[in-house]
Design an enzyme around this catalytic site. Sequence first.
Site, PDB file in Angstrom:
ATOM      1  N   ALA A 149     -13.404  -2.095  -8.798  1.00  0.00           N
ATOM      2  CA  ALA A 149     -13.035  -3.333  -9.492  1.00  0.00           C
ATOM      3  C   ALA A 149     -13.240  -4.490  -8.536  1.00  0.00           C
ATOM      4  CB  ALA A 149     -11.586  -3.291  -9.956  1.00  0.00           C
ATOM      5  N   GLU A 175     -14.572 -13.989  -5.775  1.00  0.00           N
ATOM      6  CA  GLU A 175     -13.125 -13.837  -5.926  1.00  0.00           C
ATOM      7  C   GLU A 175     -12.389 -15.069  -5.406  1.00  0.00           C
ATOM      8  OE1 GLU A 175     -12.494  -8.988  -5.700  1.00  0.00           O
ATOM      9  OE2 GLU A 175     -12.620 -10.132  -3.840  1.00  0.00           O
ATOM     10  N   LYS A 224      -5.214 -10.922  -0.994  1.00  0.00           N
ATOM     11  CA  LYS A 224      -6.139 -11.522  -1.960  1.00  0.00           C
ATOM     12  C   LYS A 224      -5.671 -11.276  -3.389  1.00  0.00           C
ATOM     13  CE  LYS A 224      -9.795  -9.257  -2.832  1.00  0.00           C
ATOM     14  NZ  LYS A 224     -11.026  -8.501  -2.553  1.00  0.00           N
ATOM     15  N   HIS A 275      -5.205   0.959 -30.949  1.00  0.00           N
ATOM     16  CA  HIS A 275      -5.378  -0.326 -31.636  1.00  0.00           C
ATOM     17  C   HIS A 275      -4.047  -1.072 -31.724  1.00  0.00           C
ATOM     18  CE1 HIS A 275      -7.201  -3.146 -34.432  1.00  0.00           C
ATOM     19  NE2 HIS A 275      -6.130  -3.003 -35.214  1.00  0.00           N
ATOM     20  N   CYS A 288      -7.662  -6.923   0.570  1.00  0.00           N
ATOM     21  CA  CYS A 288      -7.318  -6.687  -0.826  1.00  0.00           C
ATOM     22  C   CYS A 288      -5.881  -7.021  -1.200  1.00  0.00           C
ATOM     23  CB  CYS A 288      -7.639  -5.241  -1.238  1.00  0.00           C
ATOM     24  SG  CYS A 288      -7.829  -4.048   0.065  1.00  0.00           S
ATOM     25  N   ALA A 302      -9.324  -0.815  22.468  1.00  0.00           N
ATOM     26  CA  ALA A 302      -9.741   0.431  23.110  1.00  0.00           C
ATOM     27  C   ALA A 302     -11.247   0.594  23.014  1.00  0.00           C
ATOM     28  CB  ALA A 302      -9.043   1.622  22.454  1.00  0.00           C
ATOM     29  N   CYS A 338      -7.569  -4.344   4.652  1.00  0.00           N
ATOM     30  CA  CYS A 338      -7.012  -4.296   3.298  1.00  0.00           C
ATOM     31  C   CYS A 338      -5.618  -4.903   3.229  1.00  0.00           C
ATOM     32  CB  CYS A 338      -6.987  -2.862   2.790  1.00  0.00           C
ATOM     33  SG  CYS A 338      -6.305  -2.713   1.128  1.00  0.00           S
ATOM     34  N   TYR A 376     -18.925 -10.379  -3.948  1.00  0.00           N
ATOM     35  CA  TYR A 376     -17.613 -10.327  -4.609  1.00  0.00           C
ATOM     36  C   TYR A 376     -16.562 -11.133  -3.862  1.00  0.00           C
ATOM     37  CZ  TYR A 376     -15.904  -6.737  -1.329  1.00  0.00           C
ATOM     38  OH  TYR A 376     -15.499  -6.053  -0.214  1.00  0.00           O
ATOM     39  N   GLU A 400     -10.211  -0.395 -26.785  1.00  0.00           N
ATOM     40  CA  GLU A 400     -10.619   0.489 -27.883  1.00  0.00           C
ATOM     41  C   GLU A 400     -12.115   0.382 -28.163  1.00  0.00           C
ATOM     42  OE1 GLU A 400      -9.426  -0.573 -32.005  1.00  0.00           O
ATOM     43  OE2 GLU A 400      -8.480  -2.337 -31.092  1.00  0.00           O
TER      44      GLU A 400
END
Length: 451
Positions: A340, A181, A50, A434, A47, A114, A42, A177, A439
């Site tokens: 996401a 991406e 990226k 709004h 992530c 290890a 990550c 993904y 919404e």
Amino acid sequence: MAFDYDLFVIGGGSGGVRAARVAAQGGARVALAEEDRYGGTCVIRGCVPKKLMVFASEYPDHISDAQAYGWTVHAGGFNWDAFKGKLHAELDRLEGVYRNILNSNGVETFDSRAKLADAHTVELADGTRKTAKHILIASGGRPVKPDLPGAEHGLTSNDMFHFDALPKSILIIGGGYIACEFAGILNGLGVDVTQYYRGAQILRGFDEEARGLVSDEMIAAGIDLHLGTNIMSMEPVEGGYKVKATNGSEKVFSEVMFATGRNPNTDDMGLEEIGVNLGRKGEIVVDEYSQTSVPSVYAVGDVTDRVNLTPVAIREGMAFVETVFNGNPTKVDHDLIPTAIFTQPEIGTVGLSEEAAREQEPIEVYATSFKPMQQSFAGRAARVMMKLIVSQATRKVLGCHIVAPGAGEMIQLAGVAVKMGATKEDFDRTVAVHPTMSEEIVTMKTPVRTG
């Protein structure tokens, strides 16, 4: 038997570091070994870098929009060297944070590969052996290349942050993904992007309507996407690599990236030799408490190939400490995890897709697709989508799917409601904010499909 440590963790990614830190804070004697960089997939090669590249790649549209809103701005071209330098400085900083977390909590660290010598013994690369009452494997996963002629010349996601210079063109193989991406990222940075995927539609496993919209928008943005197409071979030629495709075409690309799958890091770790059961892909088989077939050995994160997400690995690491060190057996809840993916546009999703829900029970589908105000005013044709899947019997929202800029931010909050078991009427009773895109989630009154 006296052990050197109460816990020895193999792997310095998010799950392993969290488990080591929390166990040490509770008074356990803890050690951790990491053969590469602290932070894991990550932080170092996933992530975090990226997402920073996603941000960088979105500025051409921001500049174009600013001009449409009356600003006098001009793009001067993207300086990869400047960005890359700052990117790697940030990754160095984050790795330092991970090292400091371990050091400040009294965790002894070994910068070494290890493996397991027996149920309570870890062997480091130099032959040194350490014993522990419990061993936690959090060694993560790695990208793999397909077995085809010339594949050794291809890149993987690990290489995307280390270009000396951005390539003029790239072929990305895959439809998951990671492939999608990076197609969006490199396209936004000015690279000529072609993408081959052997399936009928990208992003298999996601909601069909959502993945279809992302595919359309990727093509509209200039990505040359070929579905039902795979690579047969590649070979070095002047100017890059000549690729033969299953559709009969031959073309030269500056670079070729494979995003065709990941495997758990379990090779040559002595696992099967001591009785740890592995699955078909080499993943460590664990029970609900992350325990392996060897009682003293546990595993969390991508190496178990359950839900391969950083926050899930962290949750698994925390549950492991609760179970083993705090006397509070804790299962990890892998249900209704908000997710996401940072395609362009983003997808945010939680719960069941329309297709999966239909197989389970009668449902109602509420959905809308529209051009959002900000982009529409700027003259862009990009569309977004909001979608709710509702149980006819219980009225619970079984799934929420958002395709839009900022979908990841929106789905985090929608995920709270869905996780709590909110009904469609709960959404309806919520007053709309709004004017926003989100919404629409609370203003859709009539189902577009039932059954």
